[in-house]
Design a protein around this motif. Structure first.
Motif, short mmCIF file in Angstrom:
data_model
loop_
_atom_site.label_atom_id
_atom_site.label_comp_id
_atom_site.label_asym_id
_atom_site.label_seq_id
_atom_site.Cartn_x
_atom_site.Cartn_y
_atom_site.Cartn_z
N THR A 113 0.85 -1.19 0.00
CA THR A 113 0.00 0.00 0.00
C THR A 113 0.89 1.24 0.00
O THR A 113 1.89 1.28 0.71
N VAL A 114 0.51 2.21 -0.81
CA VAL A 114 1.27 3.46 -0.86
C VAL A 114 0.46 4.51 -0.12
O VAL A 114 -0.60 4.91 -0.59
N ASP A 115 0.93 4.92 1.07
CA ASP A 115 0.12 5.93 1.76
C ASP A 115 0.92 7.18 2.07
O ASP A 115 0.74 7.80 3.11
N GLN A 116 1.77 7.57 1.15
CA GLN A 116 2.50 8.83 1.29
C GLN A 116 2.52 9.48 -0.09
O GLN A 116 2.71 8.82 -1.09
N PRO A 117 2.29 10.80 -0.15
CA PRO A 117 2.28 11.47 -1.44
C PRO A 117 3.68 11.89 -1.86
O PRO A 117 4.58 11.93 -1.04
N GLY A 118 3.85 12.22 -3.13
CA GLY A 118 5.09 12.89 -3.52
C GLY A 118 5.82 12.26 -4.69
O GLY A 118 5.29 11.43 -5.43
N THR A 119 7.08 12.67 -4.80
CA THR A 119 7.91 12.37 -5.97
C THR A 119 9.00 11.40 -5.58
O THR A 119 9.83 11.70 -4.72
N TYR A 120 8.99 10.24 -6.20
CA TYR A 120 9.92 9.16 -5.85
C TYR A 120 10.48 8.58 -7.14
O TYR A 120 10.28 9.13 -8.22
N TRP A 121 11.17 7.48 -7.03
CA TRP A 121 11.61 6.77 -8.24
C TRP A 121 11.80 5.32 -7.90
O TRP A 121 11.71 4.93 -6.72
#
Ligand code: C2O
Length: 583
Positions: free
Chosen positions: A115-123
């Protein structure tokens, strides 16, 4: 991309009362393709589903992400790491091989599911020794319906910056960690790329405001980035929203991200260059003819020319230490556990150059560290069982942990911690030596320190990072220069091992274990794979022995070469095997 029926059901029937949550699935067949992004060399490159550049992963906060990886490389193992994601409760989905999983061997497959529960810019990128610069790295964007900035812009644009090599990593690594390279000079990239190309035009509409998500997905070089005649307003750094700050130039180390707002001009009179410029301080030798810059344009009018970028007088990037997180999280001022890491570069007895924390260079264990945690019961809290070359630190639950890193090296290093963003409470200038906690330094700690997951330490300088151990898991801390990962600049944080057992004992998915069978990797016992006597590490993977007393590395080179020269017929072959340090 597919969405689960369950997700659709929820959004149709329960939308008013529940946050929407979808399952987003990617099927990734990883294999070799050819690519020539700088127009100077067509080379084998690692693509996905027959294509390169590889696709961005795009999800919305709250989504379940499934990535089905199939390894069709034929000649190399692989894995995927989702850089900057905390993986709370899912450390087994983090991706580093020999740490939280086994190699995905050729022909194997592996499902990442979290589950992805953090917003923003990743790679996302391969986390097998030295592999991602061959092309297996791309953007990972988490959209946020509740973003505090969502009303401030009209459109989003993702920009990746990277350094590109014409030679494959396999050969470059062999010549880098090599007796013929006793000073440890890193291979210098051949060119810089933006969005895996050069001379990129970005269509801009007058008067609109754009959110540029910028990611350095490079292997080595940091990049200075600026947009001519346009100011950037920083609003996010490494997934953390910040108080808005204006900047004319940014410095992105390998693995760092910035989101910035840029408001377009009201007229279409001209087009404007933007530039990514590799920090050449990192290069031991700058080869003749290297173009360290990559140029693109904000294109207001396609029929007008695209001007060459103007010369600049000096690199004066924004100092990220000035950033303040939007949530104003206060300084962790009471430290429960402090870890000091002294970094150095030195030679070992094989004559090659290695990187060390506290005199230990990282060598991966036979059993992935997470599987040692899960198979050793209450002994999992004993650091000895994780081996002599993993630089392991045991973190107990819900403590304020401090990492003091002293860079006893004249190079700049971008440090990254998996599983957390850290507060950067102190960063020294160049050449000040080791950290000492004197009252003037302590009183200068920011009230709400910048948080991020990758931070530059300056030459012969130091950094002090703090975070709360609220995320049970096995998390690497390492330099994000891929050469330095290969030469051992890696530590292992084993956070709350007994809680990891509670979360994951008996729950490692069968396909993860099948990957171990295929790659012939043991999944139980200490770092050496001993399940009977956990304190017996005989047979563990170890670094080469130290240089024998009285020898210098260069002396060893001379000694070895004179022995080799005795076998006249072999000398040429050996030399070619050791020396292809192409620039
Ligand atoms: Cu980008 Cu170990 O990570």
């Amino acid at each position: 991309m597919t969405f689960s029926l369950y997700g659709i059901f929820l959004s149709i029937f329960w939308l008013p009362s529940l946050v929407r949550s979808d399952t987003v699935t990617y099927d990734f067949d990883v294999g070799w393709v050819y690519a020539n992004p700088d127009g100077a060399a067509n080379r084998p490159t690692i693509g996905i589903n027959g294509k390169w550049p590889i696709p961005p992963i795009v999800v919305t906060k709250g989504d379940q992400l499934v990535v089905n990886v199939k390894n069709s490389l034929g000649n190399e193992s692989t894995s995927l790491h989702f850089h900057g994601l905390y993986q709370n409760g899912t450390t087994h989905m983090d991706g580093p091989v020999s740490v939280t999983q086994c190699n995905i061997a050729p022909g194997g497959s592996f499902k990442y599911n979290f589950t992805v529960d953090q917003p923003g810019t990743y790679w996302y990128h391969s986390h097998v020794r030295g592999q991602y610069p061959d092309g297996l790295r791309g953007p990972f964007i988490v959209k946020d319906p509740d973003s505090p900035h969502k009303d401030l812009y009209d459109e989003e644009i993702v920009l990746t910056f990277s350094d590109w090599y014409h030679d494959l990593m396999n050969g470059l690594l062999a010549s880098f960690v090599n007796i013929a390279n006793p000073s440890g000079a890193e291979p210098v990239p051949n060119s810089a790329l933006v969005n895996d190309t050069q001379n990129l035009g970005i269509k801009i509409e007058p008067g609109k405001t754009y959110l540029f998500r910028m990611i350095n997905i490079g292997a080595f070089a940091a990049q200075y980035v600026w947009f001519e005649d346009h100011t950037m307003q920083i609003v996010e750094v490494d997934g953390i929203y910040t108080e808005p700050k204006d900047a004319e130039m940014l410095y992105l180390t390998a693995a760092q991200r910035y989101s910035v707002l840029i408001t377009a001009k009201n007229s279409t009179n001209a087009n404007f260059a933007f530039v990514g410029s590799m920090d050449q301080d990192l290069f031991d030798v700058v080869p003749d003819g290297l173009n360290a810059n990559v140029t693109g344009w904000l294109v207001y009018d396609d029929t007008k020319d695209k001007p060459a970028p103007k010369e600049i007088a000096a690199f004066e990037p924004f100092d990220d230490f000035e950033l303040v997180p939007q949530d104003k999280e206060g300084l962790y001022d009471k430290v429960d556990q402090s870890i000091t890491l002294d970094l150095k570069m030195d030679n070992l007895g094989d004559g090659a150059n290695y990187a060390f924390f506290n005199d230990v260079t990282y060598v991966h264990p036979k059993v992935p560290t997470l599987y040692t945690v899960l198979s050793t019961g209450e002994n999992a809290t004993n650091p000895i069982i994780y081996g002599s070359n993993t630089n392991q630190f045991m973190l107990s639950e819900n403590q304020v942990v401090e990492i003091v890193l002293n860079n006893n090296d004249p190079g700049k290093h971008p440090f990254h911690l998996h599983g957390h963003a850290f507060q950067v409470v102190h960063r020294s200038e160049d050449e000040v030596g080791a950290y000492s906690a004197n009252s003037s330094i302590i009183s200068a700690f920011p009230k709400s320190p910048m948080r991020r997951d990758t931070i530059l330490v300056r030459p012969n300088g130091n950094i002090v990072l703090r975070f709360r151990s609220d995320n049970p898991g096995v998390w690497l801390f390492h330099c994000h220069i891929e050469w330095h990962v290969a030469s051992g600049l890696v530590a292992t944080m084993i956070e709350s091992p007994l809680s990891i057992q509670k979360q994951l004992f008996g729950k490692i998915p069968q396909d993860h274990l099948d990957a171990c069978t295929l790659s012939k990797t043991p999944t139980a016992g200490n770092a050496a794979g001993n399940t009977q006597n956990l304190l017996d590490l005989s047979g563990e993977n170890k670094s080469p022995p130290p240089i024998p007393a009285g020898f210098e590395a260069r002396g060893i080179v001379a000694l070895v070469f004179s022995c080799v020269a005795a076998f006249v017929g072999m000398a040429v072959i050996v030399w070619y095997g050791m020396a292809p340090m192409k620039a």
